[in-house]
Design an enzyme around this catalytic site. Structure first.
Site, PDB file in Angstrom:
ATOM      1  N   ILE A  55      37.972  43.553  45.084  1.00 37.28           N
ATOM      2  CA  ILE A  55      37.894  43.290  43.630  1.00 37.28           C
ATOM      3  C   ILE A  55      38.179  41.806  43.389  1.00 37.28           C
ATOM      4  O   ILE A  55      39.229  41.322  43.798  1.00 37.28           O
ATOM      5  CB  ILE A  55      38.938  44.139  42.857  1.00 37.28           C
ATOM      6  CG1 ILE A  55      38.780  45.627  43.155  1.00 37.28           C
ATOM      7  CG2 ILE A  55      38.838  43.860  41.357  1.00 37.28           C
ATOM      8  CD1 ILE A  55      39.854  46.497  42.517  1.00 37.28           C
TER       9      ILE A  55
ATOM     10  N   GLU B  58      49.324  53.329  57.331  1.00 40.94           N
ATOM     11  CA  GLU B  58      49.694  52.867  58.665  1.00 40.94           C
ATOM     12  C   GLU B  58      50.569  53.933  59.336  1.00 40.94           C
ATOM     13  O   GLU B  58      51.136  54.789  58.659  1.00 40.94           O
ATOM     14  CB  GLU B  58      50.524  51.583  58.553  1.00 40.94           C
ATOM     15  CG  GLU B  58      49.853  50.464  57.818  1.00 40.94           C
ATOM     16  CD  GLU B  58      48.641  49.926  58.563  1.00 40.94           C
ATOM     17  OE1 GLU B  58      48.643  49.931  59.792  1.00 40.94           O
ATOM     18  OE2 GLU B  58      47.685  49.513  57.891  1.00 40.94           O
TER      19      GLU B  58
ATOM     20  N   ALA C 283      26.006  29.009  49.220  1.00 38.77           N
ATOM     21  CA  ALA C 283      26.971  27.952  49.582  1.00 38.77           C
ATOM     22  C   ALA C 283      26.298  26.581  49.675  1.00 38.77           C
ATOM     23  O   ALA C 283      26.948  25.555  49.517  1.00 38.77           O
ATOM     24  CB  ALA C 283      27.632  28.294  50.910  1.00 38.77           C
TER      25      ALA C 283
ATOM     26  N   LYS D   8      51.539  41.905  46.064  1.00 40.05           N
ATOM     27  CA  LYS D   8      50.316  41.602  45.302  1.00 40.05           C
ATOM     28  C   LYS D   8      50.659  41.312  43.835  1.00 40.05           C
ATOM     29  O   LYS D   8      50.084  40.410  43.222  1.00 40.05           O
ATOM     30  CB  LYS D   8      49.341  42.770  45.407  1.00 40.05           C
ATOM     31  CG  LYS D   8      48.839  43.014  46.842  1.00 40.05           C
ATOM     32  CD  LYS D   8      48.138  44.366  46.956  1.00 40.05           C
ATOM     33  CE  LYS D   8      47.656  44.655  48.360  1.00 40.05           C
ATOM     34  NZ  LYS D   8      47.291  46.060  48.566  1.00 40.05           N
TER      35      LYS D   8
END
Ligand code: HSE
Length: 435
Positions: free
Chosen positions: A136, A190, A33, A205
């Site tokens: 990913i 869940e 960074a 998504k």
């Protein structure tokens, strides 16, 4: 260079993972960074529990607005999930000139258009690698690695819970309910796994993928969503006998008539690499006109894989924070003035192939009646199986069709189901060859 200061909203699995990895790989991340990335404030519901996890390394508060209104914070990392208060917090952070990193796919799929507009007006970045397929780097690949390409389609296994359930159903012959119970016991699903098994998580998504693949706005309300609740073990077995695996596939495709955006159980030839993605793993297959097919595989959830994506976004922001906003990577991969208006096609207009299972009386002429109706709708048969059932007077007929329009298939099924020899309703699962 002085450290960049991060405020974390939420210290659950991913928040704690982010905290730990930033500490563990501090040197390596700083070398990349060019400055250190420090979490200086954390907002949590249970501050005692948070203090046990992270000690007194930063300020712990129970009011998230203290983080987004803190003038010393440069980047807000939103890992709370859900729409509210995450939405209000994101808008407040942006209004206060802070960059935002979020793993919140529901928030972006539903409100991304307004959030990106606000961020663009304010000259701040909203980064969301962790929102799609966990560890990913699919957002990075689509937005940056594949910019030479006109993307034709993207197909992905982007919900680990459902892929785990489908793998267990196929490998162990379990029914859906038993496989779901196992997923819950192992902590994949869940306690209320509705978003996973009904395909909503994958559709959130897929909406994000569709927007950045084709340079269109987020159109979650136009996505077709069908989960795996109705899937029967018998169809997984018949599909296998025909050389296919069933996966919950998220598909977005550019066609001459519009863009397809759909999530549903899908038969994929078992020889395809993506058909062999097992357990809770994710994979995304991208077809570009220049590169051809490229596939991205890895862990789509979990503390460290998701933290990997969150921290990649933090590093990107640390590197680009001082750049002129015009020269940063656009939120949706395409420059805002070139975001297209292509419509998402209604499901009746999509074109695909189908797996059909009919339970029929085993009598002369049944097959002739069924194939005549399919022929009347110009639907061609690709493969067929006939399977004996416990009752000798009845049989299962399984067919694969060639490509047809969904509305033709629906009209044909209506007529077939009215035949006296056809018992009960038919099972229909879409098939994608992915070529
Ligand atoms: N519930 C998601 C899955 C993980 O099962 O893949 C985070 O998106």
């Amino acid at each position: 260079m002085k450290p960049i200061k991060v405020g974390l909203l939420g210290l659950g699995t991913v928040g704690a993972g982010t905290f730990n990895i930033l500490r563990r790989n501090q040197q390596e991340i700083m070398r990349r960074a060019g400055r250190s990335i420090e979490i200086s404030m954390v907002a949590v519901r249970n501050s005692e529990k948070a203090a046990r996890l992270i000690g007194d390394t930063c300020v712990i508060v129970d009011d998230s607005f203290q983080v987004v209104n803190n003038p010393n914070i440069d980047i807000v990392v939103e890992l709370m999930g859900g729409i509210e208060p995450a939405k209000q917090l994101a808008f407040t952070a942006i209004a206060n000139g802070k960059h935002v990193v979020t793993a919140n796919k529901a928030l972006l799929a539903l409100h991304g258009n307004e959030i990106f507009k606000a961020a663009q007006d304010k000259g701040v970045m909203v980064a969301f690698e962790a929102a799609v397929a966990g560890g990913i780097p699919i957002i990075k690949s689509l937005r940056e690695g594949l910019t030479a390409n006109r993307i034709d389609w993207v197909a992905g296994i982007i919900n680990g819970t459902t892929n785990f359930i489908l793998s267990e159903m196929r490998n162990k012959g379990l029914d859906f309910a038993t496989a779901l119970k196992q997923a819950q016991e192992l902590g994949f699903a869940e306690a209320d796994p509705t978003f996973d098994i009904d395909g909503i998580d994958a559709a959130h998504k897929a909406t994000i993928i569709s927007a950045i693949a084709f340079g269109i706005s987020m159109q979650f309300d136009k996505a077709y969503v069908e989960g795996i609740r109705q899937l029967q073990a018998v169809d997984i077995s018949y599909a296998e006998q025909l050389g296919y695996r069933i996966k919950l596939l998220a598909i977005t495709k550019r066609t001459a008539r519009g863009i397809e955006l759909r999530v549903h159980p899908t038969l994929i030839p078992s020889t395809r690499l993506i058909a062999n993605v097992e357990g809770a793993m994710n994979a995304v297959l991208v077809q570009g006109d220049v590169v051809g097919a490229s596939m991205y595989y890895g862990k789509g959830a979990g503390a460290e894989p998701t933290a990997s994506a969150v921290i990649a976004d933090l590093v990107d922001i640390a590197r680009m924070a001082t750049a002129d906003p015009q020269h940063r990577v656009p939120h949706l991969a395409f420059q805002p003035e070139f975001i297209g208006t292509e419509a998402i096609l209604p499901m009746s207009e999509i074109t695909t192939s189908y797996y059909l299972r009919l339970h029929v009386s085993d009598q002369t002429g049944v097959l002739a009646d069924v194939t005549r109706i399919l022929a009347n709708f110009d639907i061609s048969i690709d493969a067929m199986l006939q399977k004996a059932t416990a009752d000798e007077s009845q049989t299962d007929i399984i067919m694969l069709t060639h490509q047809t329009q969904e509305k033709k298939l629906i009209a044909a099924l209506e007529q077939i189901e009215k035949l006296q020899s056809v018992l009960g309703s038919m099972t229909r699962i879409r098939v994608e060859k992915l070529t």
